[in-house]
Write an enzyme that holds these catalytic residues in place. Sequence first.
Site, mmCIF file in Angstrom:
data_model
loop_
_atom_site.group_PDB
_atom_site.id
_atom_site.type_symbol
_atom_site.label_atom_id
_atom_site.label_comp_id
_atom_site.label_asym_id
_atom_site.label_seq_id
_atom_site.Cartn_x
_atom_site.Cartn_y
_atom_site.Cartn_z
ATOM 1 N N HIS B 106 0.868 -1.179 0.000
ATOM 2 C CA HIS B 106 0.000 0.000 0.000
ATOM 3 C C HIS B 106 0.908 1.233 0.000
ATOM 4 O O HIS B 106 1.993 1.196 0.587
ATOM 5 C CB HIS B 106 -0.826 0.116 1.277
ATOM 6 C CG HIS B 106 -1.823 -0.964 1.505
ATOM 7 N ND1 HIS B 106 -1.499 -2.164 2.068
ATOM 8 C CD2 HIS B 106 -3.162 -1.004 1.278
ATOM 9 C CE1 HIS B 106 -2.597 -2.902 2.169
ATOM 10 N NE2 HIS B 106 -3.610 -2.237 1.692
ATOM 11 N N HIS B 276 -11.447 -14.021 2.891
ATOM 12 C CA HIS B 276 -12.666 -13.231 2.653
ATOM 13 C C HIS B 276 -13.780 -14.124 2.100
ATOM 14 O O HIS B 276 -14.946 -13.939 2.433
ATOM 15 C CB HIS B 276 -12.378 -12.096 1.666
ATOM 16 C CG HIS B 276 -11.385 -11.088 2.166
ATOM 17 N ND1 HIS B 276 -10.896 -10.060 1.405
ATOM 18 C CD2 HIS B 276 -10.789 -10.954 3.376
ATOM 19 C CE1 HIS B 276 -10.053 -9.331 2.111
ATOM 20 N NE2 HIS B 276 -9.964 -9.852 3.313
ATOM 21 N N ASP B 301 -4.876 -13.498 -3.073
ATOM 22 C CA ASP B 301 -4.221 -13.177 -1.798
ATOM 23 C C ASP B 301 -4.240 -14.438 -0.952
ATOM 24 O O ASP B 301 -5.140 -14.642 -0.132
ATOM 25 C CB ASP B 301 -4.975 -12.039 -1.087
ATOM 26 C CG ASP B 301 -4.351 -10.683 -1.382
ATOM 27 O OD1 ASP B 301 -3.492 -10.599 -2.283
ATOM 28 O OD2 ASP B 301 -4.718 -9.712 -0.711
ATOM 29 N N ASP B 314 -6.226 -13.811 8.548
ATOM 30 C CA ASP B 314 -5.046 -13.700 7.676
ATOM 31 C C ASP B 314 -3.924 -14.644 8.080
ATOM 32 O O ASP B 314 -2.768 -14.229 8.228
ATOM 33 C CB ASP B 314 -4.534 -12.248 7.665
ATOM 34 C CG ASP B 314 -5.415 -11.337 6.826
ATOM 35 O OD1 ASP B 314 -6.221 -11.842 6.020
ATOM 36 O OD2 ASP B 314 -5.292 -10.106 6.962
#
Lengths: 443, 443, 443, 443
Positions: B106, B276, B301, B314
């Site tokens: 990011h 997700h 991901d 995660d």
Amino acid sequence: MSTENKEFFPDIKPIIYNPQASVDDVLVLKHYNQDEIILGKPMHEWLRFSVCFWHTFRGLGADIFGAPTFDRPWDQQFDSMTVAKNRLRAAFEFFTKLGIKYFTFHDRDIAPEGETIEQTEQNLDEIVKLTKELQKQTGVKCLWGTANLFANPRYMNGAATNPDAHVFAYAAAQVKKAIEVTHELGGENYVFWGGREGYMSLLNTDVRKELDHLAAFLRMAVEHKKKIGFKGQLLIEPKPKEPTKHQYDYDAQTVMGFLSFYGLDKDFKLNIEPNHTTMAGHAYEHDVEMCSRYGMLGSIDSNTGDPSLGWDTDQFPMNLRDCAFIVKTIITQGGLAPGGLNFDCKVRRESTNLEDMFIAHVGAMDCFALALRKMARLFEDKKYDALVKQRYASYAQTDIGKKIEAGTATFEELHAFIKKNGEPAKTSGQQEKYEAIFNRYLD
Amino acid sequence: MSTENKEFFPDIKPIIYNPQASVDDVLVLKHYNQDEIILGKPMHEWLRFSVCFWHTFRGLGADIFGAPTFDRPWDQQFDSMTVAKNRLRAAFEFFTKLGIKYFTFHDRDIAPEGETIEQTEQNLDEIVKLTKELQKQTGVKCLWGTANLFANPRYMNGAATNPDAHVFAYAAAQVKKAIEVTHELGGENYVFWGGREGYMSLLNTDVRKELDHLAAFLRMAVEHKKKIGFKGQLLIEPKPKEPTKHQYDYDAQTVMGFLSFYGLDKDFKLNIEPNHTTMAGHAYEHDVEMCSRYGMLGSIDSNTGDPSLGWDTDQFPMNLRDCAFIVKTIITQGGLAPGGLNFDCKVRRESTNLEDMFIAHVGAMDCFALALRKMARLFEDKKYDALVKQRYASYAQTDIGKKIEAGTATFEELHAFIKKNGEPAKTSGQQEKYEAIFNRYLD
Amino acid sequence: MSTENKEFFPDIKPIIYNPQASVDDVLVLKHYNQDEIILGKPMHEWLRFSVCFWHTFRGLGADIFGAPTFDRPWDQQFDSMTVAKNRLRAAFEFFTKLGIKYFTFHDRDIAPEGETIEQTEQNLDEIVKLTKELQKQTGVKCLWGTANLFANPRYMNGAATNPDAHVFAYAAAQVKKAIEVTHELGGENYVFWGGREGYMSLLNTDVRKELDHLAAFLRMAVEHKKKIGFKGQLLIEPKPKEPTKHQYDYDAQTVMGFLSFYGLDKDFKLNIEPNHTTMAGHAYEHDVEMCSRYGMLGSIDSNTGDPSLGWDTDQFPMNLRDCAFIVKTIITQGGLAPGGLNFDCKVRRESTNLEDMFIAHVGAMDCFALALRKMARLFEDKKYDALVKQRYASYAQTDIGKKIEAGTATFEELHAFIKKNGEPAKTSGQQEKYEAIFNRYLD
Amino acid sequence: MSTENKEFFPDIKPIIYNPQASVDDVLVLKHYNQDEIILGKPMHEWLRFSVCFWHTFRGLGADIFGAPTFDRPWDQQFDSMTVAKNRLRAAFEFFTKLGIKYFTFHDRDIAPEGETIEQTEQNLDEIVKLTKELQKQTGVKCLWGTANLFANPRYMNGAATNPDAHVFAYAAAQVKKAIEVTHELGGENYVFWGGREGYMSLLNTDVRKELDHLAAFLRMAVEHKKKIGFKGQLLIEPKPKEPTKHQYDYDAQTVMGFLSFYGLDKDFKLNIEPNHTTMAGHAYEHDVEMCSRYGMLGSIDSNTGDPSLGWDTDQFPMNLRDCAFIVKTIITQGGLAPGGLNFDCKVRRESTNLEDMFIAHVGAMDCFALALRKMARLFEDKKYDALVKQRYASYAQTDIGKKIEAGTATFEELHAFIKKNGEPAKTSGQQEKYEAIFNRYLD
């Protein structure tokens, strides 16, 4: 028409072990070699597989949105007792061809309910007689029996927890007979699954009264067991919900707590079903591990659910990792006997071929067998166990740790210890390392 | 103080491949041999692993109930730009020692936000310069960049979906720069994850207005991409909830539908995160398969959640079965490029050792590598694929089937067909057979 | 035996409205006064209640663990067509005594399936004839019809998404007739609920092929509708799972996306069932609001689930707050016609009294009626709506906001705007304030 | 700089009761009139509201994806002790303006941790002194205190269940002081919430050892309480998960079972948080009712979660129905004292106005007050209670029922009873009737 010598699975040959089986020889056992010695015992003693009668011989593929899909050759249009006997013969043919040494049953699975309790008990006695003959012929044994206290409308508001004492009495009469029958068949355990022992709405329910009644019921069962000389282990099977909104025997810790509170913990152990464990919001292996560590793991209904579904799917366990966790606990406690690994599983509604029944069991047996082989390496190796022990070494090796475990430490003393010794060191939990090592054993 | 040549992981040697690694040599790759050819391509081309900068170099082990637990040698008390540079050097040392060829970031991960947008952009430019140098030195490439539109309080009510146009404009300004920077670093993709693009309460929200604004925002991004000549793939990453109660990009099908409705489906593909997917109530592999079959799977991901937890954990993917499903889809679509398998994972808060960072990545790389080896067998064998094709054969082989697929059949014609041909045959779905065969490939 | 004039609910008098009803007069409507004008329309036009035939007249209280519990006076041991007719007469007596003006049905609810398709269609025609007579006698109308494509074993692997084209054809033949019958009965809508249109396992499924087939099926339905001159609205009812593991029509956004992708969005709207919405992981009111804002809300199957259970419980909506949210959306879009509020609900398995059927409907009607009265205050007041509008005022009132909405802004322009104007102001989302105000309207 | 007399909420006037408040006068209490007598006691005695210090005065709006959003006037850049004192003054101003008579706190909320345990305790002592003064000035009392054993990294692997005895000792030292401080402040209870007492992975955990240590810890707490003469009630607060994967104090039944097993049930009661109850898969009111019926409900952390989210959202309770269930249990057990209704709630991250703090509390107070008024009608009426009692009448009125409750019945006797009396009558559970009546009281 005599069906006594009929073969119900003429196209299926006895399942054999062949480690060189091709990937699609799914009617061959590639990993389960029943007499092979693993960690000092034959595989069948570690795994003690059992076929459940209800799903495998009474399940017809109906679900809440659809009609039955299975056409079973034993469910022909004879009178109900003839069908019951054919079904039983088919079952013993199935057990034998599969090479599984145990079965489990509900009273109502094997024999039809009659108009009166007398008729019902007579039906049961007649079927029990045939079951004993078939057991003798085949050597297949009874892992456990149980009473179906949830299907008949009389139990819609609960059995031992019914607001009506008359229904409570009916449940008592039924369980009395079911324990006797299990005893007669040499059952090594007797299971209580309280399918309707819970509530649908708190608005119309007195939960305390219902739980007190449940405890009273179980006390009577213990008494009756002693009276008739039944030596089998009594087991409670937790489930959090379904069919009720809340089932009182929610999960392993809830049941162990209930048994402690009502003074029943010496008389019962638990029968854990992992599909129920995951429905309660726990990891697949949680309840098995939790009650094993308290000496309360009696038996396992080895199936699996689907983590993305909110109901009991009773699928065949086909996941090596999940089975490995279960086997790890079993090895740690030295085996499951007199309990076993009961396949409380049903082939999918769409799996309409007769051979699907075999494929499903073979796949699950092989999955556990492979898990046993892998976990045997982990136990022989001793590295993994040593890692865990080392994490807790301070309780065995330091004064303060020993005192805490002995129950002789006080807050004041520990406060003084901290004043003197200050902050503890930071110690990594190393979860990924444990996972990576565990994976190496599963390779 | 110069830290340009400092080694941040002095105790860790470059990770090597050794198929004979012992069970507890967890800093050795037992299965991932990057240049080994599998199904005609080197393993690294199939798997295209990437390290994410945010969790691995900005995550400090804080959770909502606790303070940071990690002490990282690159997070010393220098000024923020010096720390940012040290962190970057540590990251490239990490990528290199690990043998992973890609990273993702990011904008706010790599460079600190300044007092003004000018200052912020200047910081970013300075860091980008160093990043390019490090990329050149090490050969490590940028898989994708993205903008953090969720951490700063200005975005608390959404970025592109904020009720305030001023915030929308701020998000646009930030993404403009983030795409430019990704372009500068040779990023092969650019990702949109709408962390605050959703609602907390329907009571204060106009969902249609917000979704229209989101589409307008994405259209501007497409325009800007073209204007600056960025050739990378634009990707949207679905997530159902967290931090918002409802995130508009709920899951793969929702996002694909949104793109269709707003005419954006030629300009975007999806970046799927299985953690997700499971939070959205689907099977681990569902979204990956779903968008791959529509030609919309751009990148993954690759992490995992915990099916008994309701938030994004995660975790590192350590489950062979899950990885095998993902790899099966990747092989089926012929690879993931220009996307990759980005480890959007964080070591547990308790995994405080520096080596835990390596162990976790190695474990996950090995898990995927083993999955690739197993699935290669499945594809070489062709048996499995043939089984699935056979299930649908009637559409390829019968007149009625062909007409249905061609879109030329009518209800009347099909009605006549049934009047003539009656009931279809019953065909087992054979789920357990598929599971058992799949397991054989995983053995 | 003639049962044409038999009264099936002799103990139940027509339900009346009495605002002074005592707390336990649960067979009296306290809030629903059908002809009373609220916001310019009679209550019955706002609410357009409908009774569903399947649960209320075919449901017998069976669940997956238990046998039927209901003894219904219309389900006597006559031949199946006689029973079907009695049931229909009982239903119209029920509708009339309750004062509900609409009903909904599946083809298989009202008429039994025969040995052949010809026999089945003949049965249906005979029943439709009687239905028309009863509609004429009572004035009760048909809100919508649908085909049951999930109960018969032939559909176990799907209907329009079945791997076998022969089954697809059967489904087409059945839907053809069901649409014709709905047309004949003056049905104002026709609903597709794809109970088996999904997958049980990705291992044996080609999801893209199945979805393409589903779209082809729906296109044929549109064609057929036009051909026969049926003017009713076609509706798709989303559900995420159950009975399948994954149902393709997962939720509102998934279905709207599917319709967009396949070019079907002009021909279909949605029938939302809140119990399905919550099973998909959304708030009760989410799907209703989501599709209303896109002009796609056609009708509502007004029931409720239990947030702690993972399956479809189809309970009667008895929660004022939930009903108020639904009513708020209905008022906002100006009403639901030609759709309605269909009580797709079943009395609990334990609610075995005939009067429970009435009590449940009366309770739900009153809950919606009270919600309508409360929400009417909210709309008349205009304060709440003004609050929400004010939140988005910047898009209507500033240059930059207007350009964003017009689609004429660019990233460069917005970047320049931020360089000039800097940080946006912080604006509270005030969720608790909205909740508190909403509560005041519910007092 | 002296801030002793600073007003932190200058724009907020003391909250008053006004039953004629307009819908948007959200800083006025419309229902809560503290001294009004309901069922023989003032409202404030039934409801015993409390403000929690942590969320309301330490929460800053950070979440796992975003930075703090709240700018609080008491969190200015002074030294940490000055800030702590300002915060305390702000809190007492808040309590007073709101008209809430109790507060709750963690040791680390009110005073900052120092470099050493001595420094930490000194900070605490200094703050406690000021707290006592403020209590004296305002009359606000301490409902309970607790120790924060989860935020500091030293507790990352657990406090009383840490694998390291040194950490156990630290936790003991901290709790010792926290109990003493609670005693000093006149706390009426002391709470244990075991935020890290659980496991992240079974792979590295010995659950039995950890639970044994937890029991040892609680025994020491009981001893210490007696030693210092603290008369407050000790409470355990269950939570199923978060931050750990599995928290040992999973839910009410688990904790009650644990207390029974370890012989601690006379020394502890429970503090139930409904948001934790729903996270454990139960109905909102389940745990409250469950432990109340066993005499184990000590206090309530009255908040709410979001049924579609899987983490602890700690929202303000704004749902009349939920509050009514809680109040029903409170009235049934005759009140909550010495426990209370502690608002363990946080304003949303987006609710950044200072007035949002007041609005949220006022909304929740009013919601409970209205619930109390409604439930008072239900209890005065006695109809509802009579209905429930009647359901269980057979246990009070028939011989067999009495014997079951007395524990003197046997299976044989009940078997004989059934042989004689046959099937029980079918009795409707009437759930919808109970729901409809309950709704009438909520109208």
